[in-house]
Scaffold this active site. Sequence first.
Site, short mmCIF file in Angstrom:
data_model
loop_
_atom_site.label_atom_id
_atom_site.label_comp_id
_atom_site.label_asym_id
_atom_site.label_seq_id
_atom_site.Cartn_x
_atom_site.Cartn_y
_atom_site.Cartn_z
N ILE A 1 0.82 -1.21 0.00
CA ILE A 1 0.00 0.00 0.00
C ILE A 1 0.86 1.27 0.00
CG2 ILE A 1 -1.94 1.20 1.11
CD1 ILE A 1 -2.46 -1.68 -0.25
N GLY B 1 30.10 4.35 -18.50
CA GLY B 1 30.33 3.74 -17.18
C GLY B 1 29.74 4.53 -16.02
N GLU C 1 -0.96 -0.74 -10.36
CA GLU C 1 -2.24 -0.31 -10.97
C GLU C 1 -2.57 -1.12 -12.23
OE1 GLU C 1 -3.54 3.65 -10.80
OE2 GLU C 1 -2.24 4.15 -9.12
C1 LIG Z 1 5.67 -0.50 -5.15
C2 LIG Z 1 4.25 -0.99 -5.24
C3 LIG Z 1 3.22 -0.13 -4.87
C4 LIG Z 1 1.90 -0.56 -4.94
N1 LIG Z 1 0.89 0.25 -4.49
C5 LIG Z 1 -0.36 -0.25 -4.34
C6 LIG Z 1 -1.39 0.53 -3.69
O1 LIG Z 1 -1.17 1.68 -3.28
N2 LIG Z 1 -2.61 -0.05 -3.51
C7 LIG Z 1 -2.90 -1.31 -3.93
O2 LIG Z 1 -4.02 -1.76 -3.71
N3 LIG Z 1 -1.95 -2.07 -4.55
C8 LIG Z 1 -0.70 -1.57 -4.76
N4 LIG Z 1 0.28 -2.34 -5.37
C9 LIG Z 1 -0.04 -3.69 -5.82
C10 LIG Z 1 -0.01 -3.82 -7.34
O3 LIG Z 1 -1.14 -3.22 -7.90
C11 LIG Z 1 0.11 -5.32 -7.66
O4 LIG Z 1 1.42 -5.72 -7.30
C12 LIG Z 1 -0.16 -5.61 -9.12
O5 LIG Z 1 -1.52 -5.41 -9.41
C13 LIG Z 1 0.24 -7.02 -9.52
O6 LIG Z 1 -0.25 -7.96 -8.61
P1 LIG Z 1 0.74 -9.08 -8.03
O7 LIG Z 1 1.94 -8.39 -7.48
O8 LIG Z 1 -0.03 -9.95 -7.09
O9 LIG Z 1 1.20 -9.92 -9.28
P2 LIG Z 1 0.38 -11.14 -9.94
O10 LIG Z 1 -1.03 -10.77 -10.14
O11 LIG Z 1 0.69 -12.38 -9.17
O12 LIG Z 1 1.08 -11.23 -11.36
C14 LIG Z 1 2.30 -11.92 -11.60
C15 LIG Z 1 2.51 -12.00 -13.10
O13 LIG Z 1 1.44 -12.75 -13.71
C16 LIG Z 1 0.85 -11.99 -14.75
N5 LIG Z 1 -0.60 -12.26 -14.80
C17 LIG Z 1 -1.48 -12.37 -13.78
N6 LIG Z 1 -2.70 -12.60 -14.24
C18 LIG Z 1 -2.62 -12.63 -15.60
C19 LIG Z 1 -3.54 -12.83 -16.65
N7 LIG Z 1 -4.85 -13.01 -16.41
N8 LIG Z 1 -3.10 -12.80 -17.93
C20 LIG Z 1 -1.79 -12.60 -18.19
N9 LIG Z 1 -0.86 -12.40 -17.23
C21 LIG Z 1 -1.27 -12.41 -15.96
C22 LIG Z 1 1.11 -10.54 -14.39
O14 LIG Z 1 1.06 -9.71 -15.52
C23 LIG Z 1 2.50 -10.63 -13.77
O15 LIG Z 1 3.46 -10.58 -14.79
C24 LIG Z 1 1.61 -1.88 -5.38
C25 LIG Z 1 2.65 -2.73 -5.76
C26 LIG Z 1 3.95 -2.32 -5.68
C27 LIG Z 1 5.05 -3.28 -6.05
#
Ligand SMILES: Cc1cc2nc3c(=O)[nH]c(=O)nc-3n(C[C@H](O)[C@H](O)[C@H](O)COP(=O)(O)OP(=O)(O)OC[C@H]3O[C@@H](n4cnc5c(N)ncnc54)[C@H](O)[C@@H]3O)c2cc1C
Length: 391
Positions: free
Chosen positions: A168, A351, A374
Amino acid sequence: MPAAERTASAPQPLTALSEDEQLFQTTVRKFAREEIRPHVREMDEAGVFRKDIIRQFFEMGLMGIEIPEEYGGQGGNFFQAILAVEELSAVDPSAGVIVDVQNTICNNALLRWATPAQKSRYLPRLATQMVASYALSEAGSGSDAFAMATRALDCGDYFVLDGRKLWITNAAEAGFFLLFANAHPEAGHRGITAFLIEREFPGFQVGKKEDKLGIRASSTCELILDGCRVPRENVMGEVGQGYKIAMETLNEGRIGIGAQMIGLARGALDHAVAYARQRKQFGKAIGEFQGVQFDLARMATEIEAARLLVYNAARLRDAGRPFLTEAAMAKYYSSEVAEKCASKAIEVHGGVGITKDYPVEKLYRDAKIGRIYEGTSNIQLLTIAKKLLKP
Ligand SMILES: Cc1cc2nc3c(=O)[nH]c(=O)nc-3n(C[C@H](O)[C@H](O)[C@H](O)COP(=O)(O)OP(=O)(O)OC[C@H]3O[C@@H](n4cnc5c(N)ncnc54)[C@H](O)[C@@H]3O)c2cc1C
């Protein structure tokens, strides 16, 4: 029709800014260069954003750009928020995302969905002193955000929330959290509900802060809800409307991330151009070699294309026209361009580009997140493809 009249009624170029927008852009640019730039490296190393700069964001009205003046905001539009995020991100993408989450997601959601009482209670503080977070993701639900495990138990006058949120943004500094939990798990995503949570609510806690590759000064934390008691009047929208609220706000938020990425890419290009002018090899500035010139020209072209996508999506949103696909394209493409330009900017530096003595290695690290939060790039592509293949 006389030429002057024709010009007045013709659609404006996408990059044409009104006088107000130009003034706003210049002010934010100057602030970013003079007040933020000197602290960027120190904040990145410490992994902490300076509180005095966040205070300045509030003083300048940057945390309540679209909040109406009656609530203490600037009464501006979404496009201005996009300009602010772009300008801040050209100097520090961590600064850009703090302002982005506050404006394009949190304030925006309240402006559209909050009751008059909720607006009166929260908007004046969000415009002047209170940082906001948007809490949707969990360890088990990222791309599949609506598979969330956080539960909200309806107890009449109040709800009791239990669960964990992960990743978050702004959480270390935030006093306010727009948080999603499922009040009717048996109804699937139709049970998801939006809650307005104050940091001091009993049973609510900000947990571990992540130690990240990039945007290190922007805080990213876990949230812990352990029997968190939330008054019923803090439900935003109807119970079960959280899904719609989350989808709508994220669609706008994606344009904001696009703005963060075009700002970042422009920052990288500016550094590369400056270095190409002064670094000499073979008796000339490296900018005199066509190979280097072509790299810079490609970067500039791709940044311009990305900016057009971002500005168009933002202008569509302000015009009240559909922008779902355009927002997905803007975020998808800008984050690709940012990563490519930051990488190329390091190469132009040779470099020294890879050392912490120059700002481009940080921009390269900062760029990576654009393709993840997002909605990952794959999720943006799914949104775009869905429209293409719609019968
Ligand atoms: C620094 C940072 C700040 C963030 N800030 C917020 C925030 O303020 N509020 C909030 O709610 N969230 C926040 N997030 C969460 C962020 O939105 C999620 O990390 C993101 O949506 C991806 O979810 P995941 O990490 O679970 O990856 P996963 O959903 O597990 O995805 C892993 C991989 O699988 C792929 N994948 C998954 N499903 C599919 C599909 N159906 N088709 C093709 N490919 C797919 C993805 O593209 C990705 O490459 C933040 C994340 C980070 C790292």
